[in-house]
Design a protein around this motif. Sequence first.
Motif, PDB file in Angstrom:
ATOM      1  N   LEU A   1     -39.517 -99.008  47.083  1.00 13.18           N
ATOM      2  CA  LEU A   1     -39.859-100.210  46.323  1.00 13.18           C
ATOM      3  C   LEU A   1     -40.825 -99.807  45.219  1.00 13.18           C
ATOM      4  O   LEU A   1     -41.828 -99.144  45.480  1.00 13.18           O
ATOM      5  N   THR A   2     -40.501-100.197  43.979  1.00 11.50           N
ATOM      6  CA  THR A   2     -41.322 -99.807  42.833  1.00 11.50           C
ATOM      7  C   THR A   2     -41.840-101.058  42.144  1.00 11.50           C
ATOM      8  O   THR A   2     -41.065-101.908  41.689  1.00 11.50           O
ATOM      9  N   PHE A   3     -43.174-101.178  42.068  1.00 15.09           N
ATOM     10  CA  PHE A   3     -43.809-102.367  41.504  1.00 15.09           C
ATOM     11  C   PHE A   3     -44.734-101.987  40.353  1.00 15.09           C
ATOM     12  O   PHE A   3     -45.317-100.902  40.330  1.00 15.09           O
ATOM     13  N   GLU A   4     -44.874-102.921  39.420  1.00 19.74           N
ATOM     14  CA  GLU A   4     -45.973-102.889  38.451  1.00 19.74           C
ATOM     15  C   GLU A   4     -47.050-103.829  38.974  1.00 19.74           C
ATOM     16  O   GLU A   4     -46.777-105.011  39.228  1.00 19.74           O
TER      17      GLU A   4
ATOM     18  N   GLY B   1     -34.793-102.392  36.317  1.00 15.18           N
ATOM     19  CA  GLY B   1     -33.959-101.204  36.371  1.00 15.18           C
ATOM     20  C   GLY B   1     -33.988-100.497  37.704  1.00 15.18           C
ATOM     21  O   GLY B   1     -33.309 -99.473  37.879  1.00 15.18           O
ATOM     22  N   THR B   2     -34.787-101.002  38.639  1.00 13.07           N
ATOM     23  CA  THR B   2     -34.795-100.444  39.986  1.00 13.07           C
ATOM     24  C   THR B   2     -34.113-101.433  40.931  1.00 13.07           C
ATOM     25  O   THR B   2     -33.797-102.556  40.549  1.00 13.07           O
ATOM     26  N   GLU B   3     -33.929-101.029  42.157  1.00 11.34           N
ATOM     27  CA  GLU B   3     -33.328-101.908  43.157  1.00 11.34           C
ATOM     28  C   GLU B   3     -34.382-102.728  43.902  1.00 11.34           C
ATOM     29  O   GLU B   3     -34.079-103.361  44.908  1.00 11.34           O
ATOM     30  N   THR B   4     -35.613-102.731  43.380  1.00 14.62           N
ATOM     31  CA  THR B   4     -36.733-103.314  44.129  1.00 14.62           C
ATOM     32  C   THR B   4     -36.545-104.799  44.408  1.00 14.62           C
ATOM     33  O   THR B   4     -36.771-105.262  45.533  1.00 14.62           O
ATOM     34  N   ALA B   5     -36.176-105.567  43.394  1.00 12.24           N
ATOM     35  CA  ALA B   5     -36.044-107.017  43.588  1.00 12.24           C
ATOM     36  C   ALA B   5     -35.005-107.332  44.661  1.00 12.24           C
ATOM     37  O   ALA B   5     -35.241-108.181  45.537  1.00 12.24           O
ATOM     38  N   LYS B   6     -33.865-106.651  44.611  1.00 12.11           N
ATOM     39  CA  LYS B   6     -32.813-106.890  45.597  1.00 12.11           C
ATOM     40  C   LYS B   6     -33.276-106.469  46.994  1.00 12.11           C
ATOM     41  O   LYS B   6     -33.050-107.176  47.978  1.00 12.11           O
ATOM     42  N   ARG B   7     -33.925-105.301  47.079  1.00  8.77           N
ATOM     43  CA  ARG B   7     -34.393-104.832  48.387  1.00  8.77           C
ATOM     44  C   ARG B   7     -35.496-105.725  48.940  1.00  8.77           C
ATOM     45  O   ARG B   7     -35.597-105.926  50.154  1.00  8.77           O
ATOM     46  N   LEU B   8     -36.316-106.265  48.053  1.00  7.71           N
ATOM     47  CA  LEU B   8     -37.375-107.159  48.495  1.00  7.71           C
ATOM     48  C   LEU B   8     -36.787-108.437  49.081  1.00  7.71           C
ATOM     49  O   LEU B   8     -37.246-108.929  50.132  1.00  7.71           O
ATOM     50  N   ARG B   9     -35.770-108.984  48.433  1.00  8.87           N
ATOM     51  CA  ARG B   9     -35.107-110.179  48.971  1.00  8.87           C
ATOM     52  C   ARG B   9     -34.499-109.891  50.343  1.00  8.87           C
ATOM     53  O   ARG B   9     -34.572-110.724  51.249  1.00  8.87           O
ATOM     54  N   ARG B  10     -33.905-108.701  50.480  1.00  9.97           N
ATOM     55  CA  ARG B  10     -33.315-108.332  51.761  1.00  9.97           C
ATOM     56  C   ARG B  10     -34.381-108.212  52.854  1.00  9.97           C
ATOM     57  O   ARG B  10     -34.177-108.635  53.987  1.00  9.97           O
ATOM     58  N   LEU B  11     -35.516-107.649  52.485  1.00 11.23           N
ATOM     59  CA  LEU B  11     -36.612-107.497  53.444  1.00 11.23           C
ATOM     60  C   LEU B  11     -37.121-108.855  53.911  1.00 11.23           C
ATOM     61  O   LEU B  11     -37.336-109.085  55.112  1.00 11.23           O
ATOM     62  N   LEU B  12     -37.305-109.772  52.955  1.00 15.68           N
ATOM     63  CA  LEU B  12     -37.807-111.095  53.305  1.00 15.68           C
ATOM     64  C   LEU B  12     -36.800-111.876  54.143  1.00 15.68           C
ATOM     65  O   LEU B  12     -37.172-112.581  55.087  1.00 15.68           O
TER      66      LEU B  12
END
Length: 266
Positions: A220-223, A245-256
């Motif tokens: 997960l990559t955040f600013e 440009g990373t998969e972070t938003a999608k992976r975060l939704r999956r985690l939640l």
Amino acid sequence: MSRRARISPAAVGLPETAGRRTPGLRREEVAVLAGIAPSWYQWLEQGREINVSSQVLDAVARVLGLDDVERRHLYALAGLNPPLQESKPAVVHCEGLQRLIEAWGPNPATMLDSCWNTVARNESARLVFGTDRPERNCLVAFFRDPVFRERAEAWERAAPAVVAAFRAATALQPDDEGVRRVVRELRRDSPDFDRLWARQDVGAAGVVVNEVEHPVVGTLTFESSQLRMPARPDLTVVLYNPVPGTETAKRLRRLLSSDAGGRTES
């Protein structure tokens, strides 16, 4: 003048006289109570170009009953560096800031005190950073928690900026025992921190890129951006945004969603 007008003579132990035209205190009365020359106080109130000491300003602030914000403003008007913020009562955080970090979901958000202890976080931050753990100081966690150290290359890029930001953020409270304790602990236990702290770099927090290797959803990559609140300068809100440009938003939704499902089943 407005501050003088709100102080009655009786409130400072002066007799009330009949036919008094001046609302509140007279200039001469403020000067006497503050222990300064009446002409000097008049020049100060008129904004003349005079050199005034912090002792004089503190005396005037005391007589006029200025609170901490007003006292610091008085210093600024006189062209002096404002004094350090007075210590706040032992209140963890205000409800408005708690609502702010909750509303930042589904993205993570945390709230830090002046020593960078985590005093509040939203559900997303709990899942991403594991802040239910006993380690609640985010600087100590950055150097000692494997959640932050997992991706070594990203960690090494961020570490100098993190240490420089901590030094800058705590520069106005060098005698704070909480800050000293964090620095002592890390200098003793972390050679990396000890090396970076010895460089004495300072820098604004700015926007920092954080990479976390999460055991469930991967990288997960955040600013992260730090926000200081004028009403509570002892608290900092840290907001995390997924890097485009990373998969972070999608992976975060999956985690939640996976956590919500687990809690529903239980």
